[in-house]
Write a protein that holds these residues in place. Structure first.
Motif, PDB file in Angstrom:
ATOM      1  N   LEU A 108       0.792  -1.239   0.000  1.00 17.19           N
ATOM      2  CA  LEU A 108       0.000   0.000   0.000  1.00 17.19           C
ATOM      3  C   LEU A 108       0.829   1.296   0.000  1.00 17.19           C
ATOM      4  N   PRO A 109       1.908   1.399   0.799  1.00 16.38           N
ATOM      5  CA  PRO A 109       2.612   2.684   0.826  1.00 16.38           C
ATOM      6  C   PRO A 109       3.066   3.147  -0.563  1.00 16.38           C
ATOM      7  N   ASP A 110       3.659   2.253  -1.357  1.00 21.61           N
ATOM      8  CA  ASP A 110       4.105   2.655  -2.696  1.00 21.61           C
ATOM      9  C   ASP A 110       2.912   3.076  -3.549  1.00 21.61           C
ATOM     10  N   ALA A 111       1.857   2.249  -3.507  1.00 24.92           N
ATOM     11  CA  ALA A 111       0.681   2.541  -4.335  1.00 24.92           C
ATOM     12  C   ALA A 111       0.101   3.917  -3.977  1.00 24.92           C
ATOM     13  N   ILE A 112       0.080   4.231  -2.687  1.00 25.46           N
ATOM     14  CA  ILE A 112      -0.534   5.494  -2.248  1.00 25.46           C
ATOM     15  C   ILE A 112       0.416   6.675  -2.468  1.00 25.46           C
ATOM     16  N   MET A 113       1.699   6.487  -2.181  1.00 24.51           N
ATOM     17  CA  MET A 113       2.667   7.584  -2.376  1.00 24.51           C
ATOM     18  C   MET A 113       2.780   7.959  -3.860  1.00 24.51           C
ATOM     19  N   THR A 114       2.690   6.951  -4.747  1.00 21.62           N
ATOM     20  CA  THR A 114       2.765   7.233  -6.185  1.00 21.62           C
ATOM     21  C   THR A 114       1.637   8.180  -6.596  1.00 21.62           C
ATOM     22  N   ARG A 115       0.474   7.988  -6.004  1.00 21.58           N
ATOM     23  CA  ARG A 115      -0.694   8.800  -6.404  1.00 21.58           C
ATOM     24  C   ARG A 115      -0.798  10.110  -5.631  1.00 21.58           C
ATOM     25  N   HIS A 116      -0.362  10.113  -4.372  1.00 21.62           N
ATOM     26  CA  HIS A 116      -0.602  11.312  -3.532  1.00 21.62           C
ATOM     27  C   HIS A 116       0.675  12.063  -3.144  1.00 21.62           C
ATOM     28  N   GLY A 117       1.792  11.346  -3.077  1.00 23.32           N
ATOM     29  CA  GLY A 117       3.063  12.007  -2.755  1.00 23.32           C
ATOM     30  C   GLY A 117       3.277  12.325  -1.280  1.00 23.32           C
ATOM     31  N   ARG A 118       2.269  12.155  -0.464  1.00 20.90           N
ATOM     32  CA  ARG A 118       2.413  12.406   0.979  1.00 20.90           C
ATOM     33  C   ARG A 118       1.272  11.728   1.743  1.00 20.90           C
ATOM     34  N   VAL A 119       1.508  11.483   3.024  1.00 22.75           N
ATOM     35  CA  VAL A 119       0.434  10.965   3.897  1.00 22.75           C
ATOM     36  C   VAL A 119       0.491  11.745   5.215  1.00 22.75           C
ATOM     37  N   ASP A 120      -0.625  12.386   5.561  1.00 23.30           N
ATOM     38  CA  ASP A 120      -0.715  13.191   6.785  1.00 23.30           C
ATOM     39  C   ASP A 120      -1.605  12.552   7.847  1.00 23.30           C
ATOM     40  N   TRP A 121      -2.528  11.713   7.400  1.00 25.32           N
ATOM     41  CA  TRP A 121      -3.468  11.062   8.321  1.00 25.32           C
ATOM     42  C   TRP A 121      -3.472   9.562   8.023  1.00 25.32           C
ATOM     43  N   LEU A 122      -3.480   8.774   9.087  1.00 25.44           N
ATOM     44  CA  LEU A 122      -3.741   7.337   8.947  1.00 25.44           C
ATOM     45  C   LEU A 122      -4.929   7.019   9.847  1.00 25.44           C
ATOM     46  N   VAL A 123      -6.032   6.613   9.231  1.00 26.51           N
ATOM     47  CA  VAL A 123      -7.236   6.276   9.997  1.00 26.51           C
ATOM     48  C   VAL A 123      -7.422   4.754   9.927  1.00 26.51           C
ATOM     49  N   ASN A 124      -7.055   4.082  11.006  1.00 31.42           N
ATOM     50  CA  ASN A 124      -7.169   2.615  11.086  1.00 31.42           C
ATOM     51  C   ASN A 124      -8.571   2.274  11.564  1.00 31.42           C
ATOM     52  N   ASN A 125      -9.467   2.121  10.579  1.00 29.37           N
ATOM     53  CA  ASN A 125     -10.882   1.970  10.915  1.00 29.37           C
ATOM     54  C   ASN A 125     -11.446   0.588  10.585  1.00 29.37           C
ATOM     55  N   ALA A 126     -10.891  -0.111   9.602  1.00 29.19           N
ATOM     56  CA  ALA A 126     -11.478  -1.400   9.173  1.00 29.19           C
ATOM     57  C   ALA A 126     -11.618  -2.323  10.373  1.00 29.19           C
ATOM     58  N   GLY A 127     -12.762  -2.962  10.488  1.00 28.23           N
ATOM     59  CA  GLY A 127     -12.965  -3.862  11.620  1.00 28.23           C
ATOM     60  C   GLY A 127     -14.130  -4.789  11.358  1.00 28.23           C
ATOM     61  N   VAL A 128     -14.120  -5.920  12.059  1.00 28.93           N
ATOM     62  CA  VAL A 128     -15.184  -6.917  11.920  1.00 28.93           C
ATOM     63  C   VAL A 128     -15.617  -7.382  13.314  1.00 28.93           C
ATOM     64  N   ALA A 129     -16.787  -8.023  13.364  1.00 33.34           N
ATOM     65  CA  ALA A 129     -17.342  -8.464  14.653  1.00 33.34           C
ATOM     66  C   ALA A 129     -17.533  -9.983  14.656  1.00 33.34           C
ATOM     67  N   LEU A 130     -17.547 -10.526  15.848  1.00 29.13           N
ATOM     68  CA  LEU A 130     -17.678 -11.979  16.027  1.00 29.13           C
ATOM     69  C   LEU A 130     -18.328 -12.210  17.388  1.00 29.13           C
ATOM     70  N   GLY A 131     -19.565 -12.751  17.374  1.00 27.93           N
ATOM     71  CA  GLY A 131     -20.279 -12.952  18.636  1.00 27.93           C
ATOM     72  C   GLY A 131     -20.370 -14.425  18.998  1.00 27.93           C
ATOM     73  N   GLY A 132     -20.664 -14.703  20.263  1.00 29.68           N
ATOM     74  CA  GLY A 132     -20.873 -16.085  20.695  1.00 29.68           C
ATOM     75  C   GLY A 132     -19.995 -16.448  21.875  1.00 29.68           C
ATOM     76  N   GLN A 133     -20.414 -17.513  22.576  1.00 32.69           N
ATOM     77  CA  GLN A 133     -19.633 -18.019  23.719  1.00 32.69           C
ATOM     78  C   GLN A 133     -18.226 -18.387  23.268  1.00 32.69           C
ATOM     79  N   PHE A 134     -17.246 -18.087  24.103  1.00 28.71           N
ATOM     80  CA  PHE A 134     -15.841 -18.350  23.736  1.00 28.71           C
ATOM     81  C   PHE A 134     -15.643 -19.782  23.236  1.00 28.71           C
ATOM     82  N   GLU A 135     -16.235 -20.773  23.954  1.00 29.55           N
ATOM     83  CA  GLU A 135     -16.000 -22.175  23.563  1.00 29.55           C
ATOM     84  C   GLU A 135     -16.668 -22.562  22.244  1.00 29.55           C
ATOM     85  N   ASP A 136     -17.608 -21.746  21.805  1.00 34.99           N
ATOM     86  CA  ASP A 136     -18.283 -22.041  20.528  1.00 34.99           C
ATOM     87  C   ASP A 136     -17.622 -21.328  19.344  1.00 34.99           C
ATOM     88  N   ILE A 137     -16.659 -20.468  19.651  1.00 35.13           N
ATOM     89  CA  ILE A 137     -15.988 -19.707  18.587  1.00 35.13           C
ATOM     90  C   ILE A 137     -14.766 -20.500  18.126  1.00 35.13           C
TER      91      ILE A 137
END
Ligand code: NAD
Length: 269
Positions: free
Chosen positions: A72-101
């Motif tokens: 990603l860094p090369d792909a993004i730097m090639t297009r934008h030339g700089r990065v000022d913000w990194l927003v680590n937002n991607a996330g997923v959920a997983l429910g249920g009793q521990f022993e059933d997971i």
């Protein structure tokens, strides 16, 4: 236009809070590099950014895949030339009793929710250090402060994001990089639709679980996006999103051991 010329990398930008953060940043003139697994969702986000006359690039990548992150860094730097913000937002959920997971699902979640944050931070820190003033924004959750039952993997990942973010914030205190850790309560996004659960659950049980989860997700994503961007602009170390999150965190602080039964009792009323 306070962010004109800056670039933000946002993971999980094809939906929900990530999309809302992208719009809040674009409104302020910030260019965005939108990262997600979901190409159609990325296109939709890009179309919503069209009125703001900024540069938006789309990067289809799996944040759970170390090699995909390394590219990603090369792909993004090639297009934008700089990065000022990194927003680590991607996330997923997983429910249920521990022993059933299954271990496979536990690791699937951790790879995205925790290792995705760590690997993205490692990959982009050199660019953030080179920026005149930079910001890292990491999405934890109110479940990074309180730990309900049947959420062991999600809670562990969000406590880990909180701890990682705090240590990093202290480490970067004398630099121009701020670290903001975000603890949302319920935000009305697609997170319940994409959640996994125990393998033995029937389709009806899965559907019922999603309905119950969605009942708690009430804040419009646009409102969450604004709260997050305003807090990061102010270089706040931590931000609670929603009165539900603020209240639960307050009860946890008052009753660090028995908060869960207290919250259950208050909810019953
Ligand atoms: P969402 O499902 O609407 O959006 C998450 C996005 O992440 C989706 O576009 C999805 O495609 C993307 N994604 C998932 N796995 C990925 C992967 N491996 N690689 C790249 N992208 C991936 O959910 P949301 O509610 O907007 O969640 C955003 C963040 O906010 C998450 O970290 C979530 O844990 C956190 N959060 C949400 C809530 C809530 O109530 N919605 C509450 C607390 C914390």
């Amino acid at each position: 236009m306070e962010l004109k010329g800056e670039t933000a990398v946002i993971t999980g930008a094809a939906s929900g809070i990530g999309r809302a953060v992208a719009i809040s940043l674009a409104k302020r003139g910030c260019n965005v590099a939108l990262v997600d697994l979901n190409p159609a969702g990325l296109e939709e986000t890009a179309s919503q950014l069209f009125p703001y006359n900024i540069q938006a690039t789309l990067h289809v990548a799996d944040i759970g895949d170390a090699q995909a992150i390394a590219a990603l860094p090369d792909a993004i730097m090639t297009r934008h030339g700089r990065v000022d913000w990194l927003v680590n937002n991607a996330g997923v959920a997983l429910g249920g009793q521990f022993e059933d997971i299954s271990s496979e699902n536990f690791e699937w979640l951790f790879n995205i929710n925790f290792w995705g944050v760590v690997r993205m931070t490692r990959a982009f820190l050199p660019m953030l250090r080179a920026a005149p003033a930079a910001r890292i924004v990491n999405l934890s959750s109110i479940f990074g402060i309180i730990a309900p039952p049947e959420q062991s993997a999600y809670v562990a990942s969000k406590f880990a994001v909180r701890g990682f973010s705090q240590s990093l914030r202290h480490e970067l205190a004398n630099t121009k990089i701020s670290v903001t850790v975000v603890h949302p309560g319920g935000v009305a996004t697609s997170i319940a639709d994409n959640a996994r659960g125990p393998a033995h659950r029937t389709d009806d049980e899965i559907a019922q679980g999603r309905i119950e989860m969605k009942r708690l997700l009430t804040m419009p994503p646009a409102q969450a996006g604004e709260i997050i961007v305003i807090a990061a602009l102010a270089r706040k170390g931590r931000v609670m999103v929603g009165s539900d999150a603020t209240f639960a965190a307050f009860v946890e602080r008052l009753f660090p051991v028995s908060y869960w039964s207290k919250l259950q009792r208050l909810r019953g009323r």
